[in-house]
Design a protein around this motif. Structure first.
Motif, mmCIF file in Angstrom:
data_model
loop_
_atom_site.group_PDB
_atom_site.id
_atom_site.type_symbol
_atom_site.label_atom_id
_atom_site.label_comp_id
_atom_site.label_asym_id
_atom_site.label_seq_id
_atom_site.Cartn_x
_atom_site.Cartn_y
_atom_site.Cartn_z
ATOM 1 N N GLN A 68 -9.097 9.345 -0.084
ATOM 2 C CA GLN A 68 -7.986 8.698 0.616
ATOM 3 C C GLN A 68 -8.488 7.963 1.863
ATOM 4 O OE1 GLN A 68 -5.376 12.021 1.250
ATOM 5 N NE2 GLN A 68 -4.427 11.816 -0.767
ATOM 6 N N LEU A 69 -9.449 8.550 2.542
ATOM 7 C CA LEU A 69 -10.023 7.905 3.724
ATOM 8 C C LEU A 69 -10.732 6.607 3.348
ATOM 9 C CD1 LEU A 69 -10.600 8.085 6.754
ATOM 10 C CD2 LEU A 69 -12.620 9.436 6.198
ATOM 11 N N ARG A 70 -11.505 6.633 2.268
ATOM 12 C CA ARG A 70 -12.188 5.421 1.806
ATOM 13 C C ARG A 70 -11.186 4.349 1.409
ATOM 14 N NH1 ARG A 70 -16.151 9.119 -0.281
ATOM 15 N NH2 ARG A 70 -14.967 9.331 -2.199
ATOM 16 N N GLN A 71 -10.112 4.737 0.739
ATOM 17 C CA GLN A 71 -9.081 3.773 0.341
ATOM 18 C C GLN A 71 -8.431 3.142 1.567
ATOM 19 O OE1 GLN A 71 -6.379 5.848 -2.231
ATOM 20 N NE2 GLN A 71 -7.782 5.813 -3.987
ATOM 21 N N ALA A 72 -8.136 3.958 2.567
ATOM 22 C CA ALA A 72 -7.496 3.457 3.785
ATOM 23 C C ALA A 72 -8.433 2.497 4.527
ATOM 24 C CB ALA A 72 -7.088 4.612 4.685
ATOM 25 N N GLU A 73 -9.726 2.815 4.526
ATOM 26 C CA GLU A 73 -10.686 1.970 5.224
ATOM 27 C C GLU A 73 -10.898 0.635 4.508
ATOM 28 O OE1 GLU A 73 -14.137 4.446 5.524
ATOM 29 O OE2 GLU A 73 -13.424 5.411 7.356
ATOM 30 N N SER A 74 -10.710 0.602 3.194
ATOM 31 C CA SER A 74 -10.946 -0.620 2.437
ATOM 32 C C SER A 74 -9.760 -1.579 2.501
ATOM 33 C CB SER A 74 -11.285 -0.296 0.978
ATOM 34 O OG SER A 74 -10.169 0.239 0.326
ATOM 35 N N ARG A 75 -8.677 -1.156 3.064
ATOM 36 C CA ARG A 75 -7.483 -2.025 3.155
ATOM 37 C C ARG A 75 -7.591 -2.975 4.306
ATOM 38 N NH1 ARG A 75 -3.104 2.668 2.222
ATOM 39 N NH2 ARG A 75 -3.778 3.187 0.155
#
Length: 75
Positions: A68-75
């Motif tokens: 979830q952290l990686r997804q949030a950072e890629s936005r």
């Protein structure tokens, strides 16, 4: 408080750490949550072993948080 009463490596301490993890995570504090997750996982590995359901659940929850952290950072 639990650490003082039960010792650093008691499974109940790991459960308390997990509660803090969820609090930090719900407030967007992944950087505070990650070391607590790792500490809880290490306690369960030492006391309950790698294949214990609690250890497995905490490891899966940790992986989910990282994803979830990686997804949030890629936005």
């Amino acid at each position: 408080m639990r650490k003082r009463l039960l010792g650093d490596n008691h499974p109940d301490v790991a459960s308390s750490l997990n509660n803090l993890v969820h609090l930090y995570d719900s407030q967007g504090g992944c950087s505070e949550a990650e070391p607590l997750y790792l500490e809880a996982i290490n306690i369960f590995r030492e006391r309950l072993w790698e294949n214990h359901p609690h250890t497995q659940i905490y490891m899966e929850n940790y992986k989910t948080m990282l994803s979830q952290l990686r997804q949030a950072e890629s936005r």
